[in-house]
Design a protein around this motif. Structure first.
Motif, short mmCIF file in Angstrom:
data_model
loop_
_atom_site.label_atom_id
_atom_site.label_comp_id
_atom_site.label_asym_id
_atom_site.label_seq_id
_atom_site.Cartn_x
_atom_site.Cartn_y
_atom_site.Cartn_z
N ARG A 59 0.83 -1.21 0.00
CA ARG A 59 0.00 0.00 0.00
C ARG A 59 0.86 1.26 0.00
O ARG A 59 0.57 2.22 -0.70
CB ARG A 59 -0.94 -0.01 1.19
CG ARG A 59 -2.00 -1.10 1.11
CD ARG A 59 -2.91 -1.07 2.33
NE ARG A 59 -3.83 -2.17 2.31
CZ ARG A 59 -4.93 -2.21 1.59
NH1 ARG A 59 -5.24 -1.18 0.82
NH2 ARG A 59 -5.73 -3.25 1.62
N GLN A 60 1.94 1.28 0.80
CA GLN A 60 2.79 2.46 0.87
C GLN A 60 3.51 2.69 -0.46
O GLN A 60 3.60 3.83 -0.92
CB GLN A 60 3.81 2.32 2.00
CG GLN A 60 4.63 3.57 2.20
CD GLN A 60 5.60 3.46 3.36
OE1 GLN A 60 5.76 2.40 3.97
NE2 GLN A 60 6.26 4.56 3.67
N ALA A 61 4.01 1.64 -1.08
CA ALA A 61 4.70 1.79 -2.37
C ALA A 61 3.76 2.32 -3.44
O ALA A 61 4.13 3.19 -4.24
CB ALA A 61 5.30 0.45 -2.81
N VAL A 62 2.53 1.83 -3.46
CA VAL A 62 1.55 2.31 -4.45
C VAL A 62 1.16 3.75 -4.17
O VAL A 62 1.04 4.57 -5.09
CB VAL A 62 0.32 1.39 -4.49
CG1 VAL A 62 -0.78 1.98 -5.36
CG2 VAL A 62 0.71 0.00 -5.00
N ALA A 63 0.99 4.10 -2.89
CA ALA A 63 0.65 5.48 -2.54
C ALA A 63 1.76 6.44 -3.00
O ALA A 63 1.47 7.52 -3.54
CB ALA A 63 0.44 5.60 -1.03
N ILE A 64 3.01 6.06 -2.80
CA ILE A 64 4.12 6.89 -3.27
C ILE A 64 4.15 6.91 -4.79
O ILE A 64 4.39 7.94 -5.41
CB ILE A 64 5.45 6.37 -2.70
CG1 ILE A 64 5.48 6.55 -1.18
CG2 ILE A 64 6.64 7.07 -3.35
CD1 ILE A 64 6.61 5.82 -0.49
N GLY A 65 3.86 5.77 -5.41
CA GLY A 65 3.87 5.66 -6.86
C GLY A 65 2.84 6.55 -7.54
O GLY A 65 3.04 6.95 -8.70
N LYS A 66 1.76 6.89 -6.84
CA LYS A 66 0.76 7.79 -7.41
C LYS A 66 1.38 9.15 -7.76
O LYS A 66 0.99 9.79 -8.71
CB LYS A 66 -0.40 8.00 -6.43
CG LYS A 66 -1.31 6.82 -6.29
CD LYS A 66 -2.41 7.18 -5.28
CE LYS A 66 -3.28 6.03 -4.94
NZ LYS A 66 -4.29 6.40 -3.93
N THR A 67 2.35 9.55 -6.96
CA THR A 67 3.02 10.83 -7.17
C THR A 67 3.93 10.80 -8.40
O THR A 67 4.12 11.81 -9.05
CB THR A 67 3.86 11.19 -5.93
OG1 THR A 67 3.03 11.12 -4.78
CG2 THR A 67 4.44 12.57 -6.03
N PHE A 68 4.46 9.62 -8.70
CA PHE A 68 5.42 9.47 -9.79
C PHE A 68 4.86 8.58 -10.89
O PHE A 68 5.52 7.66 -11.36
CB PHE A 68 6.73 8.88 -9.27
CG PHE A 68 7.36 9.69 -8.18
CD1 PHE A 68 8.06 10.84 -8.48
CD2 PHE A 68 7.25 9.31 -6.85
CE1 PHE A 68 8.65 11.59 -7.48
CE2 PHE A 68 7.82 10.06 -5.85
CZ PHE A 68 8.52 11.20 -6.15
N GLY A 70 3.94 6.54 -13.98
CA GLY A 70 4.73 6.20 -15.14
C GLY A 70 6.17 5.86 -14.83
O GLY A 70 6.91 5.39 -15.68
N ASN A 71 6.59 6.09 -13.57
CA ASN A 71 7.96 5.78 -13.14
C ASN A 71 7.91 4.74 -12.03
O ASN A 71 7.13 4.89 -11.09
CB ASN A 71 8.67 7.03 -12.63
CG ASN A 71 8.86 8.06 -13.71
OD1 ASN A 71 9.42 7.76 -14.75
ND2 ASN A 71 8.35 9.25 -13.49
N PRO A 72 8.75 3.72 -12.09
CA PRO A 72 8.75 2.73 -11.01
C PRO A 72 9.26 3.32 -9.71
O PRO A 72 10.13 4.19 -9.71
CB PRO A 72 9.68 1.63 -11.52
CG PRO A 72 10.44 2.22 -12.63
CD PRO A 72 9.68 3.40 -13.14
N VAL A 73 8.71 2.84 -8.61
CA VAL A 73 9.10 3.28 -7.27
C VAL A 73 9.56 2.05 -6.51
O VAL A 73 8.90 1.03 -6.53
CB VAL A 73 7.90 3.92 -6.53
CG1 VAL A 73 8.24 4.19 -5.08
CG2 VAL A 73 7.45 5.18 -7.22
N LYS A 74 10.71 2.14 -5.85
CA LYS A 74 11.22 1.04 -5.04
C LYS A 74 11.19 1.46 -3.58
O LYS A 74 11.82 2.44 -3.19
CB LYS A 74 12.63 0.65 -5.45
CG LYS A 74 13.15 -0.55 -4.69
CD LYS A 74 14.49 -0.99 -5.22
CE LYS A 74 14.97 -2.23 -4.49
NZ LYS A 74 16.26 -2.69 -5.02
N LEU A 75 10.46 0.71 -2.76
CA LEU A 75 10.32 1.01 -1.34
C LEU A 75 11.13 0.00 -0.54
O LEU A 75 10.99 -1.20 -0.74
CB LEU A 75 8.84 0.92 -0.94
CG LEU A 75 8.53 1.06 0.54
CD1 LEU A 75 8.83 2.47 1.02
CD2 LEU A 75 7.09 0.70 0.82
#
Length: 95
Positions: A59-68, A70-75
């Motif tokens: 959930r936290q990775a997806v929440a952060i990913g909303k901000t970016f 189109g770009n992958p986010v690694k938590l």
């Protein structure tokens, strides 16, 4: 725990024994239908703690990913963060 949001699609890569649970948590957090989500589980799957059951890291990775979008986010959680999100378990022993 990497996550990628791209428009109305979400994709997560996670080390879990419940890829379906991660997919459901990711889609719920992203606000997309399950059909628009994909979850990839590594061969080294482990999430036996409470954070794994609740899918907090997904959930936290997806929440952060909303901000970016189109770009992958690694938590990555530190050991202290991981322990802070866990529940105390019963004492267990084996012979």
């Amino acid at each position: 725990m990497p996550a990628l949001l791209n428009g109305d699609k979400v994709e997560v890569w996670t080390a879990t024994q419940s890829a379906e649970g991660s997919l459901a948590a990711a889609c719920e957090e992203a606000g997309v239908p399950l059909a628009n989500g994909e979850s990839t589980s590594s061969i080294w799957a482990e999430d036996s703690g409470a954070a794994g059951v609740r899918k907090d890291y997904t959930r936290q990775a997806v929440a952060i990913g909303k901000t970016f979008s189109g770009n992958p986010v690694k938590l990555i959680w530190s050991r202290e963060e991981d322990q802070a999100h866990d529940f105390y378990g019963r004492f267990r022993s084996a012979r």
